[in-house]
Write an enzyme that holds these catalytic residues in place. Structure first.
Site, PDB file in Angstrom:
ATOM      1  N   SER A 137       0.668  -1.195  -0.102  1.00 36.74           N
ATOM      2  CA  SER A 137      -0.077   0.089  -0.085  1.00 36.74           C
ATOM      3  C   SER A 137       0.763   1.491   0.012  1.00 36.74           C
ATOM      4  CB  SER A 137      -0.879  -0.094   1.189  1.00 36.74           C
ATOM      5  OG  SER A 137      -2.001   0.768   1.052  1.00 36.74           O
ATOM      6  N   HIS A 185      -7.061  -5.538  -2.048  1.00 37.37           N
ATOM      7  CA  HIS A 185      -6.176  -4.808  -1.502  1.00 37.37           C
ATOM      8  C   HIS A 185      -5.901  -5.301  -0.122  1.00 37.37           C
ATOM      9  CE1 HIS A 185      -3.642  -1.254  -1.142  1.00 37.37           C
ATOM     10  NE2 HIS A 185      -3.902  -1.125   0.066  1.00 37.37           N
TER      11      HIS A 185
END
Length: 315
Positions: free
Chosen positions: A190, A288
């Site tokens: 991320s 994610h």
């Protein structure tokens, strides 16, 4: 591609495929926000039959951020050239997820030293500190695009954090350990994935760069343009891995915007065409959140089987 390279590639793909299936069993739903429950004892507290640990603390130059760094050292003796080493961002969450089973699997190959860089908190993530430390300065034209109501934290401190990491944290963490500098890697997810990309562009301290689901949509798309504008002669000795999940996002599940993945593919193609060592690792079915566990396991496994890369320009 020689037979050894093909064999390594088949082994790596098999490991990725197997582990992606395991992660799907536990995290296929995905999530937009990480679990922020306080952490209990981790593997360093409980002990391991395959690694031993030491813990050190550091402070940022401005005194605003406080780090806790775990160094996991294999009990297995290193090769004469030294241990491989993988630096891992979001160290609290990494240590909370690091299992004895994984350490045993690493020990069966060429186990890397693991340096997990976290913060002095009992939470898995220090959201404000990582937002500052892991992100490069955005270009002015991208500031407005990034203000989408979700991100109002201070950002742009990656240069200072990288200096602290390379000059102070690494020097202390590696002290007394036989490290092979040609097998030094960096992993981040991320915002951490952004830091890895920025480090590949600006640092020569590491050789392997594992960027997992980098948050390019947070005003950092120009990083892709910077990747393709590099002078390839300066990147011969680096290996970049772009790691992305390709599940269709459900409601409130964060993933890359649909137009970003094709751009990443284009970047990989351009760099490979220039003879730069870049790989794209696809994780079907993952979004994610689950990419955190999948990618850090893949990076550790890859470090345990990867030989020191030759200069890409000589291949």
């Amino acid at each position: 591609m020689d037979s050894r390279t093909r064999q390594h590639d088949r082994l790596r793909r098999a490991l990725l495929s197997t582990f992606s299936c395991i992660v799907l069993l536990y995290g296929a739903k995905g999530y937009a926000r990480p679990d922020m429950k306080p952490l209990g004892p981790n593997i360093a507290d409980k002990g391991s039959a395959f690694y031993h640990f030491r813990v050190e603390q550091f402070d940022s130059a401005d005194g605003k951020r406080h780090y806790k760094v775990w160094t996991a050292i294999p009990n297995k003796k290193p090769a004469p050239s030294g241990y491989p080493v993988l630096y891992m961002l979001d160290g609290n969450a990494v240590m909370g997820r690091l299992s004895e089973m994984l350490l045993q699997q690493l020990a069966e190959k060429t186990p890397p030293v693991i340096i997990a860089i976290g913060y002095q908190t009992d939470l898995p993530f220090d959201a404000n500190s990582r937002a500052w430390d892991y992100t490069p300065v955005r270009e002015a034209k991208d500031e407005k695009a990034a203000e989408n109501g979700r991100n109002r934290r201070e950002m742009g401190g990656s240069t200072g954090f990288r200096q602290l990491l390379e000059q102070q944290i690494a020097a202390k963490a590696e002290q007394g350990i036989n490290i092979n500098p040609d097998r030094r890697g960096l992993w981040g997810h991320s915002y951490g994935g952004l830091f890895v990309l920025d480090s590949w562009l600006s640092s020569s301290f590491f050789r392997s760069y594992y960027s997992a689901s980098p948050s390019l949509g947070q005003g950092y798309l120009p990083l892709l343009n910077r990747l393709t504008a590099v002078d390839k002669t300066r990147y011969c000795d680096k290996h970049l891995f772009l790691m992305e999940g390709t599940a269709s996002p459900g409601k409130n599940v964060q993933t890359q915007a649909p137009d970003i993945l094709p751009r990443i593919h284009d970047v990989v193609s351009v760099l490979q065409g220039d003879g730069i060592a870049v790989e794209y690792w696809d994780y079907p079915g993952l979004t994610h959140g689950p990419m955190f566990d999948a990618s850090f396991n893949s990076a550790l496994r890859d470090m345990s089987i990867r030989e020191a890369d030759r200069s890409a320009c000589q291949k």
